[in-house]
Design a protein around this motif. Structure first.
Motif, mmCIF file in Angstrom:
data_model
loop_
_atom_site.group_PDB
_atom_site.id
_atom_site.type_symbol
_atom_site.label_atom_id
_atom_site.label_comp_id
_atom_site.label_asym_id
_atom_site.label_seq_id
_atom_site.Cartn_x
_atom_site.Cartn_y
_atom_site.Cartn_z
ATOM 1 N N UNK A 61 43.582 40.775 46.031
ATOM 2 C CA UNK A 61 43.516 41.726 47.141
ATOM 3 C C UNK A 61 44.324 42.977 46.825
ATOM 4 N N UNK A 62 45.514 42.805 46.273
ATOM 5 C CA UNK A 62 46.375 43.921 45.879
ATOM 6 C C UNK A 62 45.658 44.827 44.875
ATOM 7 N N UNK A 63 45.022 44.223 43.866
ATOM 8 C CA UNK A 63 44.281 44.996 42.867
ATOM 9 C C UNK A 63 43.150 45.785 43.515
ATOM 10 N N UNK A 64 42.436 45.156 44.444
ATOM 11 C CA UNK A 64 41.327 45.835 45.119
ATOM 12 C C UNK A 64 41.833 47.018 45.939
ATOM 13 N N UNK A 65 42.937 46.828 46.651
ATOM 14 C CA UNK A 65 43.506 47.917 47.453
ATOM 15 C C UNK A 65 43.962 49.061 46.565
ATOM 16 N N UNK A 66 44.599 48.740 45.447
ATOM 17 C CA UNK A 66 45.053 49.780 44.519
ATOM 18 C C UNK A 66 43.856 50.498 43.904
ATOM 19 N N UNK A 67 42.796 49.764 43.608
ATOM 20 C CA UNK A 67 41.594 50.365 43.055
ATOM 21 C C UNK A 67 40.963 51.358 44.009
ATOM 22 N N UNK A 72 43.829 52.517 38.227
ATOM 23 C CA UNK A 72 43.070 51.684 37.297
ATOM 24 C C UNK A 72 43.916 50.531 36.765
ATOM 25 N N UNK A 73 45.116 50.364 37.295
ATOM 26 C CA UNK A 73 45.995 49.273 36.915
ATOM 27 C C UNK A 73 45.499 47.983 37.558
ATOM 28 N N UNK A 74 45.231 46.981 36.745
ATOM 29 C CA UNK A 74 44.800 45.678 37.243
ATOM 30 C C UNK A 74 45.817 44.652 36.774
ATOM 31 N N UNK A 75 46.416 43.965 37.718
ATOM 32 C CA UNK A 75 47.410 42.949 37.403
ATOM 33 C C UNK A 75 46.733 41.591 37.286
ATOM 34 N N UNK A 76 47.151 40.818 36.300
ATOM 35 C CA UNK A 76 46.602 39.485 36.092
ATOM 36 C C UNK A 76 47.754 38.484 36.076
ATOM 37 N N UNK A 77 47.872 37.680 37.130
ATOM 38 C CA UNK A 77 48.964 36.706 37.145
ATOM 39 C C UNK A 77 48.670 35.529 36.223
#
Length: 107
Positions: A61-67, A72-77
């Motif tokens: 969800x955080x990645x989608x909101x930032x997108x 273009x930063x995508x975090x992968x836990x």
């Protein structure tokens, strides 16, 4: 310093996000620049997997909101867990096994 612009702010935001995935008795600490340690008392591997699932969902969800904001930063836990006393009987072994599991996730 040399990290991504706004990196410290992102890490603080992630800290709050992680906190929302855990119980009040759990402890979360920034372990290195982009690593966090979760201490989950009285938790077995099923509990670890439940927390990891919540973290994955919230980071997605955080990645989608930032997108949507143009990032273009995508975090992968990635997760490496170990349980006491099932997987380790000392803190050194506990940390070592958790780190080994994390390294396996990184490939």
């Amino acid at each position: 310093g040399n990290g991504v612009a706004g990196g410290d702010g992102t890490m603080k935001t992630l800290s709050r996000l992680f906190r929302s995935c855990c119980r009040q008795i759990d402890f979360i600490a920034r372990y290195s620049y982009d690593e966090f340690a979760f201490i989950l008392p009285e938790t077995d591997s099923n509990g670890i997997n439940a927390v990891a699932g919540r973290v994955r969902e919230r980071v997605t969800t955080f990645n989608a909101e930032r997108g949507q904001q143009g990032s273009n930063l995508v975090l992968e836990p990635l997760f490496g867990g170990s349980t006491f006393p099932q997987n380790a009987s000392t803190k050194e072994t506990l940390l070592s096994r958790a780190n080994d599991n994390l390294l396996r996730c990184r490939g």
